[in-house]
Design a protein around this motif. Structure first.
Motif, PDB file in Angstrom:
ATOM      1  N   GLY A  32       0.825  -1.206   0.000  1.00 43.99           N
ATOM      2  CA  GLY A  32       0.000   0.000   0.000  1.00 43.99           C
ATOM      3  C   GLY A  32       0.854   1.248   0.000  1.00 43.99           C
ATOM      4  O   GLY A  32       1.964   1.250   0.536  1.00 43.99           O
ATOM      5  N   GLU A  90      11.891  -6.298   0.076  1.00 43.77           N
ATOM      6  CA  GLU A  90      11.599  -6.329   1.509  1.00 43.77           C
ATOM      7  C   GLU A  90      10.731  -5.157   1.947  1.00 43.77           C
ATOM      8  O   GLU A  90      10.692  -4.817   3.134  1.00 43.77           O
ATOM      9  CB  GLU A  90      12.925  -6.379   2.290  1.00 43.77           C
ATOM     10  N   PHE A  91      10.022  -4.541   1.007  1.00 49.49           N
ATOM     11  CA  PHE A  91       9.100  -3.461   1.378  1.00 49.49           C
ATOM     12  C   PHE A  91       7.990  -4.040   2.251  1.00 49.49           C
ATOM     13  O   PHE A  91       7.516  -5.152   2.023  1.00 49.49           O
ATOM     14  CB  PHE A  91       8.515  -2.829   0.112  1.00 49.49           C
ATOM     15  N   HIS A  92       7.590  -3.275   3.294  1.00 49.45           N
ATOM     16  CA  HIS A  92       6.596  -3.831   4.226  1.00 49.45           C
ATOM     17  C   HIS A  92       5.201  -3.807   3.597  1.00 49.45           C
ATOM     18  O   HIS A  92       4.759  -2.789   3.086  1.00 49.45           O
ATOM     19  CB  HIS A  92       6.602  -3.078   5.552  1.00 49.45           C
ATOM     20  N   PRO A  93       4.541  -4.948   3.635  1.00 52.67           N
ATOM     21  CA  PRO A  93       3.227  -5.054   3.007  1.00 52.67           C
ATOM     22  C   PRO A  93       2.123  -4.549   3.939  1.00 52.67           C
ATOM     23  O   PRO A  93       1.857  -5.162   4.965  1.00 52.67           O
ATOM     24  CB  PRO A  93       3.090  -6.560   2.753  1.00 52.67           C
ATOM     25  N   ILE A  94       1.513  -3.432   3.569  1.00 53.36           N
ATOM     26  CA  ILE A  94       0.350  -2.927   4.318  1.00 53.36           C
ATOM     27  C   ILE A  94      -0.725  -2.604   3.298  1.00 53.36           C
ATOM     28  O   ILE A  94      -0.777  -1.495   2.764  1.00 53.36           O
ATOM     29  CB  ILE A  94       0.707  -1.705   5.178  1.00 53.36           C
ATOM     30  N   PRO A  95      -1.561  -3.592   2.996  1.00 52.91           N
ATOM     31  CA  PRO A  95      -2.543  -3.415   1.930  1.00 52.91           C
ATOM     32  C   PRO A  95      -3.559  -2.333   2.264  1.00 52.91           C
ATOM     33  O   PRO A  95      -3.874  -2.097   3.436  1.00 52.91           O
ATOM     34  CB  PRO A  95      -3.214  -4.777   1.827  1.00 52.91           C
ATOM     35  N   LEU A 101      -2.466 -11.024   1.495  1.00 54.28           N
ATOM     36  CA  LEU A 101      -1.398 -10.994   2.500  1.00 54.28           C
ATOM     37  C   LEU A 101      -1.607 -12.090   3.546  1.00 54.28           C
ATOM     38  O   LEU A 101      -0.653 -12.776   3.946  1.00 54.28           O
ATOM     39  CB  LEU A 101      -1.347  -9.620   3.172  1.00 54.28           C
ATOM     40  N   ALA A 113       0.809 -15.310   4.372  1.00 50.69           N
ATOM     41  CA  ALA A 113       1.317 -15.655   5.710  1.00 50.69           C
ATOM     42  C   ALA A 113       1.038 -17.123   6.012  1.00 50.69           C
ATOM     43  O   ALA A 113       1.898 -17.830   6.561  1.00 50.69           O
ATOM     44  CB  ALA A 113       0.691 -14.740   6.762  1.00 50.69           C
ATOM     45  N   PRO A 172      13.080 -19.426   3.781  1.00 49.31           N
ATOM     46  CA  PRO A 172      11.811 -19.302   4.513  1.00 49.31           C
ATOM     47  C   PRO A 172      10.872 -18.221   3.970  1.00 49.31           C
ATOM     48  O   PRO A 172       9.695 -18.238   4.282  1.00 49.31           O
ATOM     49  CB  PRO A 172      12.258 -18.967   5.937  1.00 49.31           C
ATOM     50  N   ARG A 173      11.386 -17.303   3.155  1.00 45.13           N
ATOM     51  CA  ARG A 173      10.535 -16.216   2.651  1.00 45.13           C
ATOM     52  C   ARG A 173       9.928 -16.648   1.327  1.00 45.13           C
ATOM     53  O   ARG A 173      10.547 -16.523   0.267  1.00 45.13           O
ATOM     54  CB  ARG A 173      11.340 -14.920   2.565  1.00 45.13           C
TER      55      ARG A 173
END
Lengths: 320, 320
Positions: free
Chosen positions: A128, A138-143, A152, A156, A240-241
């Motif tokens: 977002g 590695e941008f933080h996902p905040i939809p 998202l 997870a 793991p990602r």
């Protein structure tokens, strides 16, 4: 090789099915069984020597997912879902299909104890605004949409189920798919394909946003390529990602139109009429522009190198 | 002011209840009704003039969450959940309590149409290694535990339900709470509290990791302060990113022990015996160390300034 495809009747699902049937194999192994599932009946392709089953229904219904994985697939392509606009318009349907359906499928796989490769189509909608110029892996996902939230949450789950060893999952975050075949629709992103597809068919097209809008695209052909590549990836090398932002071609709308003019001539490009639309602009201006997609490229995912290639892929695949 | 607390029988729930009852008000408004819920019976406090109800059960059970929000709370503190170790040991229980219970509560609030402030206790477990030296507010959350996955999914729901206007949510990511009162437990983090609590009670304590381990702590008192502060925040000032990493005191284990020696004397600190434990070290070495917590500080969340303060808070609150 036993393969399950959910969302098999959708545009990407049909193209993926076509690619698999044409190859007759996946990861170097002949296809022995193919199960195609969707909420509407998928078409059954012809693949001599393989058992083909088509199933219709809602993944989130009791027992539906269990029935789907009963044939112990080696690879699951989980493409099913409602699109962004529908998930925003119908809150309950979005969560039921995109979250509960995904979880039901993952749970059915866990209970079946089969640990297949699961390839899940996520979306750049997990991100977002505000955005940097180039969005790093590695941008933080905040939809900022319910659709992005559901994707998202599914990502997870995919990471946790993979870490637990219930399956070996790869989530691929698709950029905007362009040029989409078919008719224009009400999606805010519809014009990205429309300004190429309609003029190539001799029809006028409307451009509702400024030519300076920068956006990342991959062709349907590239999207299918991502899916097939993800099916054969070594899970260990991913680590793991498990969710990967796919590469694409970052161009302005102006550059899209220049590519069209180069390939089909200036008269074709002149079929595009600029009609600014404040509603569409309000949505599109908050969309991500450019992604690094470094991890995906390192892992061998390949998109087109230029928008010219994307236009040519459309001409070859759709217009003969 | 009508208040609901889930997880009210837990350590933080009891302290929060005590703080609210002592103040008799929240956000400047006298408490008229207080509903305390947990899987085990919470103690009913005495607050003249207020209606106090205690309820026992599982939030994820059919109809349970609806019954909880029937009194139309103005503020909901959602603290209920199973801890990290239990969520890892019991996969199904973790998802049922931490994800389904949270979603059931959020859905009940949506259906009740009451739009309260919801304060949700998330955790720094939403982050997974590798970490930079200081973890910024915008670090990408990729949990490496099922507990962290469930907290991240709940955070995503909280953001979406808030954006939709179903409630006005604030998620607070708690650092390690230290000094936890009570007995040592099997949690890998137990020693962080144990090396302070046990010596202060004249008992020996075991240190299973190197003194160089750096970690961020906040006292139970500070945690309750975060919750009360979150209840009164202006949602507009928080914006769309509803989950906030809380501040804390970043110290090494060696500095924890020095603080203990300063306050209680070197003989007390000598009750700590170093007994390296490879299993605990393997877990702890992947834990986050230091957070910027800039957004939370800007929004007025305050933790202790030093570990000495944390030790003194324990002595005042637990040992008189």
């Amino acid at each position: 090789m036993r393969i399950l495809i959910t969302g098999a009747a959708g545009m990407i699902g049909r193209k993926l099915t076509g690619r698999l049937v044409a190859a007759g194999e996946l990861n170097g192994k002949p296809i022995a069984e193919l199960v195609l599932h969707d909420i509407v009946a998928p078409e059954a392709p012809d693949l001599p020597g393989a058992k083909i089953t088509t199933l219709t229904g809602d993944l989130a219904d009791d027992g539906a997912a269990e029935r789907l994985v009963g044939f112990k697939p080696d690879v699951v392509f989980h493409l099913a879902g409602v699109v962004s606009g529908e998930a925003e318009a119908d809150f309950e349907k979005g969560y039921r299909v995109n979250l509960d359906g995904t979880r039901a499928l993952f749970e059915a796989i866990r209970h079946a104890g089969i640990a297949p490769r699961v390839v899940f189509t996520s979306s750049i909608a997990v991100f977002g605004a505000p955005f940097p110029d180039v969005i790093p892996d590695e941008f933080h996902p905040i939809p900022l949409t319910s659709y992005g939230t559901q994707k998202l949450m599914s990502e997870a789950l995919l990471t946790d189920y993979s870490r637990r060893g219930f399956f070996d999952g790869i989530g691929i975050r698709l950029p905007t798919i362009c040029v989409r075949p078919g008719k224009p629709n009400k999606a805010a992103s519809s014009f990205f394909s429309g300004i190429i597809r309609e003029p190539l068919a001799g029809q006028p097209a409307i451009l509702p946003v400024p030519r300076s809008v920068l956006h990342t695209h991959a062709s349907p052909r590239a999207a299918v390529g991502f899916l097939v590549h993800a099916a054969g990836l070594d899970g260990e090398s991913v680590g793991p990602r498990r969710n990967l932002t796919m590469p694409g071609v970052a161009v302005t709308v102006g550059e899209q139109i220049e590519a069209l003019a180069r390939i089909a001539g200036p008269d074709t490009a002149r079929l595009i009429r600029e009609e600014p639309d404040a509603t569409i602009w309000a949505i599109v201006k908050n969309w991500p522009t450019r992604f690094s997609a470094d991890r995906a490229r390192t892992l061998g995912f390949a998109a087109e190198q230029s928008f010219d290639e994307i236009v040519r892929a459309h001409i070859e695949d759709e217009l003969g």
